[in-house]
Design a protein around this motif. Sequence first.
Motif, PDB file in Angstrom:
ATOM      1  N   PRO A   5       0.162  -0.672   1.880  1.00 25.05           N
ATOM      2  CA  PRO A   5      -0.495  -0.067   3.043  1.00 25.05           C
ATOM      3  C   PRO A   5      -1.190   1.221   2.619  1.00 25.05           C
ATOM      4  O   PRO A   5      -0.600   2.015   1.883  1.00 25.05           O
ATOM      5  CB  PRO A   5       0.656   0.244   4.007  1.00 25.05           C
ATOM      6  N   PRO A   6      -2.420   1.452   3.072  1.00 25.10           N
ATOM      7  CA  PRO A   6      -3.196   2.620   2.623  1.00 25.10           C
ATOM      8  C   PRO A   6      -2.464   3.938   2.790  1.00 25.10           C
ATOM      9  O   PRO A   6      -2.523   4.784   1.909  1.00 25.10           O
ATOM     10  CB  PRO A   6      -4.445   2.567   3.502  1.00 25.10           C
ATOM     11  N   LEU A  35       0.201   8.717   0.391  1.00 22.21           N
ATOM     12  CA  LEU A  35       1.347   9.619   0.207  1.00 22.21           C
ATOM     13  C   LEU A  35       1.772   9.654  -1.265  1.00 22.21           C
ATOM     14  O   LEU A  35       2.055  10.716  -1.814  1.00 22.21           O
ATOM     15  CB  LEU A  35       2.521   9.175   1.090  1.00 22.21           C
ATOM     16  N   TYR A  36       1.814   8.490  -1.863  1.00 19.20           N
ATOM     17  CA  TYR A  36       2.135   8.428  -3.289  1.00 19.20           C
ATOM     18  C   TYR A  36       1.164   9.292  -4.103  1.00 19.20           C
ATOM     19  O   TYR A  36       1.545  10.036  -4.998  1.00 19.20           O
ATOM     20  CB  TYR A  36       2.076   6.983  -3.796  1.00 19.20           C
ATOM     21  N   THR A  91      -5.914   3.447  -6.079  1.00 16.19           N
ATOM     22  CA  THR A  91      -6.718   2.229  -6.138  1.00 16.19           C
ATOM     23  C   THR A  91      -5.845   1.044  -6.530  1.00 16.19           C
ATOM     24  O   THR A  91      -5.938  -0.037  -5.934  1.00 16.19           O
ATOM     25  CB  THR A  91      -7.851   2.406  -7.164  1.00 16.19           C
ATOM     26  N   GLY A  92      -4.992   1.273  -7.529  1.00 16.51           N
ATOM     27  CA  GLY A  92      -4.117   0.203  -8.011  1.00 16.51           C
ATOM     28  C   GLY A  92      -3.188  -0.281  -6.914  1.00 16.51           C
ATOM     29  O   GLY A  92      -3.018  -1.484  -6.715  1.00 16.51           O
TER      30      GLY A  92
END
Lengths: 230, 263
Positions: B212-213, B218-219, B204-205
């Motif tokens: 980019p979504p 991935l993060y 969300t942050g």
Amino acid sequence: MVLFEARRLGRKEPNGVNWLLQDIDLEIDGGDRIAVVGPTGSGKTLLLRALARLDPVSSGEILWRDQTVFGDDVPRFRRQAIYLHQSPTLIDGTIDENLRLPFSFRAHCDEFSPKLMSTLLEQLDRTDSFLKRPVRNLSGGEAQIVALLRAIQLQPTLLFLDEPTAALDDDSTRRIEQLVAIWFDERPDQRAWVWVSHDKQQVSRVASKIVEMNAGRLSIATEQQRRGSP
Amino acid sequence: MTLSLFDVGLAASLIFVNGAISIALGLRLGRSLLLASVRTILQLLLIGVVLDSVFSLNKWYAVVGLLVVMTVIAGISAVGRMERRYRGAYIDSVIAISCSSWIVAAYAIFVIMRDVQPWYEPQYAIPLTGMILGNSLNGISLGMNRLSEQLSTNRSQLEAMMTLGATRWEAARDSVRQAVHTGITPIINAMMVVGIVSMPGMMTGQLLAGAPPLQAVLYQIVIMFLIAAATILGTVAVVLLSYRRLFNADHQFLDVLFTKRSL
């Protein structure tokens, strides 16, 4: 033959000041039937727990057949010198499951013997159907009988009996004494017990030797005659 | 957009509305709500100031120093929620959280994020380790709480088994297993529903910050695995450490180590 020896055993309170047990010397030979008497709070239970290596001690040592007992010898020692609580603790399930429990431990290489159990039950006037009963419906006396059966089927050499009949009626008490005698009389010169009791009559029935606990110290009270065959 | 103190004030007004409702209905939430709000402001401002100086200093020892402090606080607060404490619980907790979190964080920093230079780049090292610590703390806290509960309520069973020749491991095995399960269940559940029921805070942050979504996702996946690994490692470590402390080499259960809860 000296089976078991406690040398100058002592245990301090957790605060490290007062002694709960002090200078305990006790020698147990095959054939000894020792009763421990003494006032409430004198340390009888603590004594038995220390002898069975259930509690850590602050000083002294315990020898089993001339060997000190420590580390991984302890489970093997406890398997031969079994401590029986005043209030029996059974695992949830049937009597049968309770009797089989010890054989799941590494210290036991033998297996549960239904034959031996049938013989024992016969002497208690019970049939094999007794084994199917769930333990939660047992009375206090029956539970103690199961706990004792669970112990003596392992053919221990020494029993530490911590007031096993204190909460039981006369009939159950008689059965417990009978069972212990059956176990003992199989090898009367090699087996031994240490029995804590408040009941004077019981002491005279079960003891060849009486020791007394007083404020954490042990003294030999009397030596009775050796028990003959019943 | 960047936030100003005025915007924070707007958010705080929501709490005042809730406070007013609490007072009107006599819910007696006022005091704890006020305390919690003040703590939120103070703690976050404090960490903001600390982070600001660590970021601008940009030295490895400042980053590592901050991480050590965070680790010790996490270790101590894991014990804080325990019902049945034992002597040595703090040491076990700090050791478990340090080992598990630092191993996983080091793997994240030196292997996964290897392109980040220098390795102690505060922008990555601090939030990564912080998230790992925060989750590992939960597992450790639940695991050791469950173990000590389990052992102290089943004390007579344990002892009955040991009087019949059970080793300490044979007597405690079931309790150990249950404690580990309890510790890792929340993170497993979180992984089950992530993205469906819950939108993780970090993702969300990143979205709010304009990432980019797909990158944000991935993060988040990487982070979930890091968190899960650290939580499981930390829970297993703390449960085994507690077990070693509560049973000695003579196969005796050290009930005396338990202390009354001091709250």
